[in-house]
Write a protein that holds these residues in place. Structure first.
Motif, PDB file in Angstrom:
ATOM      1  N   GLU A  78      -1.967  -1.388  -4.049  1.00 41.73           N
ATOM      2  CA  GLU A  78      -3.216  -1.094  -3.352  1.00 41.73           C
ATOM      3  C   GLU A  78      -3.571   0.373  -3.569  1.00 41.73           C
ATOM      4  O   GLU A  78      -2.804   1.271  -3.233  1.00 41.73           O
ATOM      5  CB  GLU A  78      -3.074  -1.395  -1.858  1.00 41.73           C
ATOM      6  CG  GLU A  78      -4.394  -1.362  -1.102  1.00 41.73           C
ATOM      7  CD  GLU A  78      -4.283  -2.006   0.264  1.00 41.73           C
ATOM      8  OE1 GLU A  78      -5.085  -2.909   0.559  1.00 41.73           O
ATOM      9  OE2 GLU A  78      -3.381  -1.612   1.028  1.00 41.73           O
ATOM     10  N   SER A 100      -6.719  -2.197  -7.156  1.00 43.32           N
ATOM     11  CA  SER A 100      -5.800  -2.911  -6.271  1.00 43.32           C
ATOM     12  C   SER A 100      -5.597  -4.328  -6.775  1.00 43.32           C
ATOM     13  O   SER A 100      -6.481  -4.919  -7.381  1.00 43.32           O
ATOM     14  CB  SER A 100      -6.365  -2.968  -4.843  1.00 43.32           C
ATOM     15  OG  SER A 100      -6.519  -1.674  -4.299  1.00 43.32           O
ATOM     16  N   GLY A 157       0.821  -1.195   0.000  1.00 45.06           N
ATOM     17  CA  GLY A 157       0.000   0.000   0.000  1.00 45.06           C
ATOM     18  C   GLY A 157       0.857   1.248   0.000  1.00 45.06           C
ATOM     19  O   GLY A 157       2.085   1.185  -0.098  1.00 45.06           O
TER      20      GLY A 157
END
Length: 339
Positions: free
Chosen positions: A256, A271, A231
């Motif tokens: 992500e 994602s 992320g």
């Protein structure tokens, strides 16, 4: 506006399988390079996350390197992406299709890989590379998703080799090995010293899915990079498959909330390990532009050695080699000079 989020996967099926689709550098002053303060660069937040700017300052853009994207095809790609798509792109099932699956998986993956530097939308990691789109999904897909047969993927890899691709990106996942036909094509890629980049899969599993798990097979060791998804905080996403038995060949990259597929009025935020894989594919293209003498295996070694360690010290079963760091990979490279 952004549309999403969506978990990216596209699927391989057949033979009981279900596979989800998930030269020297020119002088820096002569090469247009991204402005890290521009909206185009900031929208492409993954570039900062993988420390791409040192490569751009060195003059690397991906120019002269062909990256094969084996996926669902780029017929629907936005204009800034189509500028870098090779006229030699192909559909390995041409003439056999009855219906058109309106699937944008390949466009999502290709956005962070090779979007042109044009002041609009996004800029790809290797924004001057040639994208060879090799469409290999079968008619209608599987359960509404883009899907592939192992034999067609083998044909796609062989086509990429015939077109002198230096990097092959496979944003796919399956539960079991893909069989001897696919494995033979993968071995031919290894023999040709092509760098193969494969998404780890999106099942929160302790090991990568196939075909990524082939990275641990001695027949292919050192020629495959497995890519997990991180992320914006750099941590491995909870749903991403982990390094497991492929840990020496595993890195993570932004996967992500990646912004991609930007049209005139909107982009999508998606994602999946599928959209993490292009950051690694693009990084390898930058390295190979700077040092074509390294070959695929040598470029992969530089990339893995430059990864930022995460989790337990050293190579570990969760994060493998760590996070992709293009700048660190470039710090160990002495670019060749033009004669």
């Amino acid at each position: 506006m952004f549309q999403g989020p969506a978990r990216l996967a596209a699927v391989l099926a057949g033979v009981g399988l279900a596979l989800s689709a998930c030269a020297s550098v020119p002088r820096a002053q002569r090469v247009p390079r991204p402005n890290p303060a521009s909206a185009e660069y900031l929208r492409s937040w993954g570039l900062n996350a993988v420390n791409a700017n040192p490569a751009y300052l060195a003059g690397a853009t991906g120019r002269g390197v062909t990256i094969a994207l084996v996926d669902c095809g780029l017929e629907q790609a936005v204009p800034e992406l189509r500028r870098n798509v090779s006229s030699r792109s192909v559909d390995v099932l041409a003439g056999q299709r009855k219906t058109g699956l309106q699937e944008r998986h390949a466009a999502y993956v290709a956005g962070p890989l090779g979007s042109a530097l044009d002041g609009q939308g996004l800029v790809g990691v290797a924004y001057n590379a040639t994208l060879l789109s090799v469409r290999a999904d079968f008619d209608g897909g599987l359960n509404g998703e883009c899907a592939f047969k192992p034999s067609d993927l083998a044909r796609a890899i062989d086509y990429a080799l015939a077109e002198n691709a230096k990097v092959v990106v496979l944003p796919l996942q399956a539960k079991r090995p893909l069989g001897p036909t696919f494995e033979a094509a993968l071995a031919r890629a290894v023999s040709a010293d092509v760098a193969v980049v494969i998404a780890a899969g999106n099942d929160a599993a302790a090991d990568p899915s196939y075909p990524a798990r082939y990275a641990a097979d001695p027949r292919y060791a050192g020629s495959i990079v497995v890519v997990g998804a991180s992320g914006s905080d750099g941590a491995l996403a909870g749903w991403s498959n982990k390094a497991g038995r492929a840990s020496p060949y595993f890195v993570s990259a932004p996967g992500e909330g990646v912004i991609t597929d930007c049209g005139e009025k909107w982009c999508r935020r998606v994602s999946g390990t599928s959209v993490a894989a292009p950051y690694v594919g693009g990084a390898l293209a930058l390295i190979l532009e700077a040092r074509p003498d390294l070959g695929g295996k040598g470029a992969i070694a530089r990339l893995l050695n430059g990864a930022r360690d995460e989790g337990d010290p050293g190579v570990d079963a969760t994060s493998g080699r760590g996070r992709l760091d293009i700048g660190a990979a470039f710090s160990a490279i002495a670019p060749l000079r033009r004669g």
